[in-house]
Scaffold this active site. Sequence first.
Site, mmCIF file in Angstrom:
data_model
loop_
_atom_site.group_PDB
_atom_site.id
_atom_site.type_symbol
_atom_site.label_atom_id
_atom_site.label_comp_id
_atom_site.label_asym_id
_atom_site.label_seq_id
_atom_site.Cartn_x
_atom_site.Cartn_y
_atom_site.Cartn_z
ATOM 1 C CD GLU A 156 -0.759 1.243 5.328
ATOM 2 O OE1 GLU A 156 0.428 1.477 5.612
ATOM 3 O OE2 GLU A 156 -1.097 0.273 4.630
ATOM 4 C CG ASN A 175 -7.066 1.765 2.123
ATOM 5 O OD1 ASN A 175 -8.038 1.026 2.203
ATOM 6 N ND2 ASN A 175 -5.870 1.343 1.729
ATOM 7 C CG HIS A 232 -3.514 -6.811 4.523
ATOM 8 N ND1 HIS A 232 -3.383 -7.386 3.283
ATOM 9 C CD2 HIS A 232 -3.356 -5.482 4.333
ATOM 10 C CE1 HIS A 232 -3.149 -6.450 2.370
ATOM 11 N NE2 HIS A 232 -3.139 -5.277 2.987
ATOM 12 C CD GLU A 277 -4.237 -2.393 0.885
ATOM 13 O OE1 GLU A 277 -3.346 -3.027 1.487
ATOM 14 O OE2 GLU A 277 -4.178 -1.154 0.721
ATOM 15 C CG ASP A 302 -3.703 -10.411 2.011
ATOM 16 O OD1 ASP A 302 -3.999 -10.013 3.167
ATOM 17 O OD2 ASP A 302 -2.703 -9.989 1.401
#
Length: 303
Positions: A128, A171, A208, A236, A238
């Site tokens: 990030e 990432n 996400h 990650e 979701d």
Amino acid sequence: ASTLGAQAAQSGRYFGTAVAAGKLGNSTYSTILDREFNMITPENEMKWDTTEPSRGSFNFGPADQIVSHAQAHGQRMRGHTLVWYQQLPGWVSGIGDANTLRSVMDNHITSVMNHYKGKIYAWDVVNEAFADGGSGQHRSSVFQNVLGNGFIEEAFRTARSADPSAKLCYNDYNIENWSDAKTQGVYTMVRDFKSRGVPIDCVGFQSHFGSNGPPASFQTTLSNFAALGVDVQLTELDIAQAGSTQYGNTVKACMNVSRCAGITVWGIRDSDSWRSGDNPLLFDGNGNKKAAYSAVLSALGSG
Ligand code: G3I
């Protein structure tokens, strides 16, 4: 195949989850973990505030628990994460001298990677680093503000020396939509790294997603990055409300890109999620498979 990991393995991919060390003793949790998943990312245990809470004093206990579990159950590991502006101890964020910070950052990367040398499939070396919004530039952080743009390159070069057998990933989140400035910023960095021989092997798309699921351009984004000569991974995943169509489309985007190496969901049961109010995962709070589970299993078979 009848499990996520085995089904993904049929196309040479993995299917992973984030794991919290404190939950390994819960039998519902560990039963699903060991049945369905063949890649593990520690949800918090490899972050700087845990691994080096004070300068030069390392704490690998919680992450070691997860790595031992993975080894005992034939699961591979993603390392998450070495350089990130969050979950960063105050002693690091307060450093103002560039030489000190460079040596602290390099020592952290080297020490953590050395401890896990040979045991990690891929490391999120930098997490990030890009700003939200339209700038396409790096975000403000102690690393950016004190070391300048070159901190990312420095981190990757240091990481390659520490464990040449680990894949090195950048990432980030909200880099799934191709036309977004943030996506373009990361793409430009990876292209530059590849052209100058800065060691980078993979890009992690956190994924996400809101209830609409992935942007229409997601597969285009994955294949454009892959064309630069890096693996791409969903790191990650979701999705708010966990729609079957949305999960299926996400998995298909990966299946349609040969360099999409695998998919990690960010937790097992809805109750394990950092956004549990969104019920974004593949198992409900009781550990039962949700509808999206079948959509994912069948999409994994489409390769
Ligand atoms: O361990 C402490 C506990 O001792 C304390 O009593 C408690 C009180 O707040 O906090 C506990 O720490 C929490 C930690 O999770 C472990 O549960 C932190 O407050 C909490 O902030 C932390 O949240 C994590 C978050 O990263 C931190 O930014 C989430 O679990 C984790 O899922 C989340 O993961 C991030 C990825 O690393 C990077 N991408 C985004 C993703 C979601 O935010």
